[in-house]
Design an enzyme around this catalytic site. Structure first.
Site, PDB file in Angstrom:
ATOM      1  N   ARG A   1     155.397 -12.287 132.407  1.00 44.24           N
ATOM      2  CA  ARG A   1     154.584 -11.388 133.218  1.00 44.24           C
ATOM      3  C   ARG A   1     153.381 -10.909 132.431  1.00 44.24           C
ATOM      4  NH1 ARG A   1     157.003  -6.315 136.724  1.00 44.24           N
ATOM      5  NH2 ARG A   1     155.079  -5.825 137.873  1.00 44.24           N
TER       6      ARG A   1
ATOM      7  N   GLU B   1     149.631 -17.304 141.637  1.00 43.78           N
ATOM      8  CA  GLU B   1     149.989 -16.067 140.934  1.00 43.78           C
ATOM      9  C   GLU B   1     151.104 -15.307 141.653  1.00 43.78           C
ATOM     10  OE1 GLU B   1     147.685 -12.430 138.529  1.00 43.78           O
ATOM     11  OE2 GLU B   1     146.747 -13.374 140.265  1.00 43.78           O
TER      12      GLU B   1
ATOM     13  N   HIS C   1     143.892 -14.955 129.824  1.00 43.22           N
ATOM     14  CA  HIS C   1     144.524 -13.962 130.698  1.00 43.22           C
ATOM     15  C   HIS C   1     144.777 -12.673 129.929  1.00 43.22           C
ATOM     16  CE1 HIS C   1     146.718 -12.316 133.999  1.00 43.22           C
ATOM     17  NE2 HIS C   1     146.905 -13.469 134.606  1.00 43.22           N
TER      18      HIS C   1
END
Length: 341
Positions: free
Chosen positions: A71, A284, A178
């Site tokens: 996550r 996602e 990210h």
């Protein structure tokens, strides 16, 4: 027949004991004590979290395989120190590995890196090698701002990042750029920080000459590339002002965008502006936006519907759904080819 490969999945539904251990780990760091042992999590508990969430949605929406990582918002590199981050990364990556072993036909692993903002990248290189060479993962997530929303790190073209690039090039794996959670109250994590970081990263890559030094380096910029496709003319013009070559030759052999854009007009724009060879299917899910769009009656993150509706030919659709992912993730391609796919 085209496979539908989702390049952007996170284990957002991990067993609660996993996150409870993280809370205890951080509390131990603050108090200067030893964190408790990591809990025993059974295979059945992992299966339940996947079967009732990601696997169910994958089957309902018509995907085949998801490239799966920890996550993103819980990477939280800014919390604790390098030892804390390294231990947390290992636990998160080991959990991803277990998912890929329980569901080998549906998930391929991507790792997070222990990028404590006050440390170098030695631990990140170690963890990348462990995950690729020992756990069979196919790529990594790279946080360009591990400080959590203050953008104090050097640009992605700086020598600070070279150790991880050297390892990525040697292992022939890509990175999704990210960020994680934001500790900046002026910057909402998924609505501000994520999209800002995507856009900033692209401009950093434009300003440098990174791919001349690392020609095998490959980056996926998620969330449709942030604001970049919408402002493509601006970036073409800036490249010209900076005396850079055409973006097609200078950047777009090494940089790719995903389809985590949650409405049809946004996907239409992405496909119209960005060449199909640079677009990877991604959803996602289950992630930042989980609700149903009242205008369509479908989930916002059901992005396959948007790609299905694009006015493109079947070769382009195949590239977006499968071909580009196999090209950008050669270890995934080898894994699928070994299965006769």
């Amino acid at each position: 027949m085209t496979m539908v490969i989702d390049c952007h999945g996170h284990y957002t539904t991990a067993p609660p004991q996993h996150d409870e251990w993280r809370t205890a780990q951080l509390a131990a760091y603050e108090s200067g004590t030893t964190p408790p042992p990591y809990p025993d999590i059974s295979d059945d508990e992992i299966r339940a979290t996947i079967e009732e969430n990601q696997l169910k949605l994958i089957e309902e929406r018509g995907a085949d395989l998801t490239i799966f990582s920890p996550r993103a918002s819980r990477m939280a590199h800014h919390q604790g120190d390098q030892d804390v981050s390294e231990a947390w990364s290992q636990k998160c990556n080991d959990l991803i590995y277990r998912v890929t072993q329980l569901f080998p036909g549906t998930f391929a692993g991507v790792c997070m890196l222990p990028q404590s903002p006050r440390s170098g990248l030695e631990a990140s290189v170690r963890e990348l090698r462990r995950c690729i060479e020992e756990l069979g993962m196919v790529g990594c997530n790279l946080n360009p701002d591990p400080g959590g929303g203050h953008f104090e790190h050097p640009p992605l073209t700086d020598e600070y990042w070279f150790p991880i690039y050297e390892a990525m090039s040697e292992l022939d794996v890509p990175a999704m750029i990210h960020v994680s959670g934001s500790c900046n109250p002026a910057m909402h994590a998924t609505g501000g920080f994520y999209l800002a970081a995507d856009t900033v990263a692209f401009m950093q890559l434009m300003e440098g000459d990174l791919f001349a030094r690392f020609p095998k380096l490959r980056f996926i910029i998620p969330h449709g590339g942030g604001a970049v496709p919408f402002h493509w003319g601006r970036y073409r013009g800036l490249a010209d002002m900076l005396k850079k070559p055409s973006l097609d030759d200078y950047i777009m052999n090494n940089v790719f965008f995903d389809t985590c854009v949650y409405h049809q007009p946004g996907i239409d724009l992405l496909a119209k502006v960005i060449d199909s060879k640079n677009i990877l299917f991604g959803s996602e899910m289950v992630g930042a936006v989980r609700g149903i769009d009242p205008r369509t009656g479908h989930y916002f993150d059901d992005t396959k519907r948007y790609v299905d509706a694009l006015d493109i030919d079947e070769d382009e659709r195949h590239a977006i759904f499968e071909g580009n992912a196999r090209r950008v993730f050669p270890r995934l391609d080898a894994m699928l080819s070994a299965r006769g796919l």
